[in-house]
Design an enzyme around this catalytic site. Sequence first.
Site, PDB file in Angstrom:
ATOM      1  N   SER A  96       0.577  -1.163   0.188  1.00  0.00           N
ATOM      2  CA  SER A  96       0.027  -0.084   0.131  1.00  0.00           C
ATOM      3  C   SER A  96       0.691   1.619   0.019  1.00  0.00           C
ATOM      4  O   SER A  96       1.906   1.024   0.516  1.00  0.00           O
ATOM      5  CB  SER A  96      -0.919  -0.062   1.063  1.00  0.00           C
ATOM      6  OG  SER A  96      -1.623   1.204   1.433  1.00  0.00           O
ATOM      7  N   TYR A 131      -0.241  -0.417  10.307  1.00  0.00           N
ATOM      8  CA  TYR A 131      -0.763  -0.842   8.857  1.00  0.00           C
ATOM      9  C   TYR A 131       0.564  -0.381   7.945  1.00  0.00           C
ATOM     10  O   TYR A 131       1.146  -1.048   7.363  1.00  0.00           O
ATOM     11  CB  TYR A 131      -1.787   0.198   8.401  1.00  0.00           C
ATOM     12  CG  TYR A 131      -1.988  -0.329   6.989  1.00  0.00           C
ATOM     13  CD1 TYR A 131      -2.915  -1.610   6.693  1.00  0.00           C
ATOM     14  CD2 TYR A 131      -1.869   0.422   5.725  1.00  0.00           C
ATOM     15  CE1 TYR A 131      -3.103  -1.920   5.337  1.00  0.00           C
ATOM     16  CE2 TYR A 131      -2.223   0.329   4.673  1.00  0.00           C
ATOM     17  CZ  TYR A 131      -2.862  -1.028   4.329  1.00  0.00           C
ATOM     18  OH  TYR A 131      -3.302  -1.248   3.018  1.00  0.00           O
ATOM     19  N   THR A 170     -12.251   0.819  -2.318  1.00  0.00           N
ATOM     20  CA  THR A 170     -12.566  -0.443  -1.977  1.00  0.00           C
ATOM     21  C   THR A 170     -13.419  -0.366  -0.402  1.00  0.00           C
ATOM     22  O   THR A 170     -13.316   0.661   0.013  1.00  0.00           O
ATOM     23  CB  THR A 170     -11.488  -1.448  -1.521  1.00  0.00           C
ATOM     24  OG1 THR A 170     -10.557  -0.737  -0.483  1.00  0.00           O
ATOM     25  CG2 THR A 170     -10.467  -1.627  -2.889  1.00  0.00           C
ATOM     26  N   LYS A 176       3.214  -2.770   5.961  1.00  0.00           N
ATOM     27  CA  LYS A 176       3.356  -2.601   4.680  1.00  0.00           C
ATOM     28  C   LYS A 176       4.793  -2.289   4.090  1.00  0.00           C
ATOM     29  O   LYS A 176       5.244  -2.960   3.194  1.00  0.00           O
ATOM     30  CB  LYS A 176       2.303  -1.702   3.937  1.00  0.00           C
ATOM     31  CG  LYS A 176       0.968  -1.990   4.289  1.00  0.00           C
ATOM     32  CD  LYS A 176       0.766  -3.589   3.278  1.00  0.00           C
ATOM     33  CE  LYS A 176      -0.926  -3.894   3.135  1.00  0.00           C
ATOM     34  NZ  LYS A 176      -1.082  -5.019   2.451  1.00  0.00           N
TER      35      LYS A 176
END
Length: 169
Positions: A57, A83, A118, A87
Amino acid sequence: LDVLVHNAGALDAEFAWTEDGIETTFQVHVVAPALLTAALLPLLRNSEDGRVIWVTSGGMYSERLDVDTVELGEEGYDGTKAYARAKRAQVELAPRYAERLASSGVTVHTMHPGWADTPGVERSLPRFHTLLGPALRTPAQGADTVVWLAGAPVEVIGSGKLWLDRRER
């Protein structure tokens, strides 16, 4: 097994440990895919052109990899930071996997799908989603490079690289 794509993701606001004692975000993005790859490696080696593709990401651009702090603790937990660190770890690990697997015929890649619209983005980053919604890619556009990597000639893509829009980054 020809292609293994690691695309599971979680950006959780609340801190949680897994039953293994690992922070959930790190477990989902780094530990579990590494274990799954190891378990499936014999099948990938039997393929004529086995590939492992990690979907990363753009969030990873905001964090450097510091192995001493890659896994956030409960104190001051920040889901976005956890996160991003996980990543970043994926991107840093891919070239090492590629080196380790070079003699096996299995190639390893990471790819960034671009910012795609998304349900996960909408749930985890609602303000970002509201502000940039019209400019976000469709899920199909986000999947384009991962699908391309799954079938592109090895002579073109090599191994251990980071890709966005079918170009090495």
